[in-house]
Design a protein around this motif. Sequence first.
Motif, short mmCIF file in Angstrom:
data_model
loop_
_atom_site.label_atom_id
_atom_site.label_comp_id
_atom_site.label_asym_id
_atom_site.label_seq_id
_atom_site.Cartn_x
_atom_site.Cartn_y
_atom_site.Cartn_z
N LEU A 1 -11.01 7.84 -1.04
CA LEU A 1 -10.12 7.59 0.10
C LEU A 1 -9.07 6.54 -0.24
N VAL A 2 -9.49 5.48 -0.90
CA VAL A 2 -8.55 4.42 -1.30
C VAL A 2 -7.50 4.97 -2.26
N LEU A 3 -7.94 5.79 -3.21
CA LEU A 3 -7.00 6.37 -4.18
C LEU A 3 -6.01 7.31 -3.50
N ALA B 1 -0.56 8.39 -1.50
CA ALA B 1 0.38 8.74 -0.44
C ALA B 1 1.45 7.67 -0.29
N ALA B 2 1.03 6.40 -0.27
CA ALA B 2 2.00 5.31 -0.13
C ALA B 2 2.89 5.20 -1.36
N GLY B 3 2.30 5.40 -2.54
CA GLY B 3 3.07 5.31 -3.77
C GLY B 3 4.13 6.41 -3.88
N ILE B 4 3.76 7.62 -3.51
CA ILE B 4 4.72 8.73 -3.54
C ILE B 4 5.86 8.48 -2.56
N ALA B 5 5.51 8.00 -1.36
CA ALA B 5 6.55 7.70 -0.37
C ALA B 5 7.50 6.62 -0.87
#
Length: 255
Positions: free
Chosen positions: A13-15, A20-24
């Motif tokens: 879940l953390v990954l 998701a945040a990194g791609i955004a």
Amino acid sequence: MLLPVDVTLGIVLVLLLAAAAGIAAFASLGRSRQIVFAGLRAAVQLAVVSSLIGWVVHAVAPTFAFIALMFGVAVWTAGRRLTDNRTWRWVAVPIGVGVVPVVAVLLLTGLVPVRGVALIPVTGILIGGALTATVLGGRRALDELATRNGEVEAAMALGFLDREARLEIARPAASDALLPGLDQTRTVGLVTLPGAFVGMLLGGASPVQAGAVQLFVLVALMAVQAAAVATVLELVARGRLHRGAAGWASGSTER
């Protein structure tokens, strides 16, 4: 068990949240912090709900109190997505218009019993659908009116009432809010197997029973979302729901 609740699940879940945040961030979408916050908030909220739900579902009063809480949170969330002024409270109308009649019919016909274990998840699905449709429909309508304000004024100069002029411009854009629900219903079983279907199967129901429940959920959602979009569009057209401190330049009531 579909997903064992252990350390491995936590790490995955953390990954996924970090991805998701990194791609955004990499794509400059401007939502990285919101993604992280939403994920953390969901974890906390589900932890609290999971600890309370066993008590809530066994009594009528706590069940309806929990449903009222879900409704209130939905109104707040949708309202603040649409506007930062006091008109956000009007969002309670489209969500209520969509959800209340459908839930009432389900209870009166006995299709859904007055028990928390059945009423809470069904009502939650419907409130969630109304929230999504209201936000999408309202945002599209408000954005379209802001972008094409000159066309609205031109229509009023030709004799259209405020409401009619706004409806002519905002209606096609707001109707797009129905597309996600329509696409989900059209492709069910071919592209995706939604949560209600999978949940019923995991709970031991037959495929026919699971299919019937999923069909019911999808059709009910379309009814709820259609009512929510139609209502929020009407509120925007009448100037009840607007952006800015003073409402529309032409006034907030129909001429």
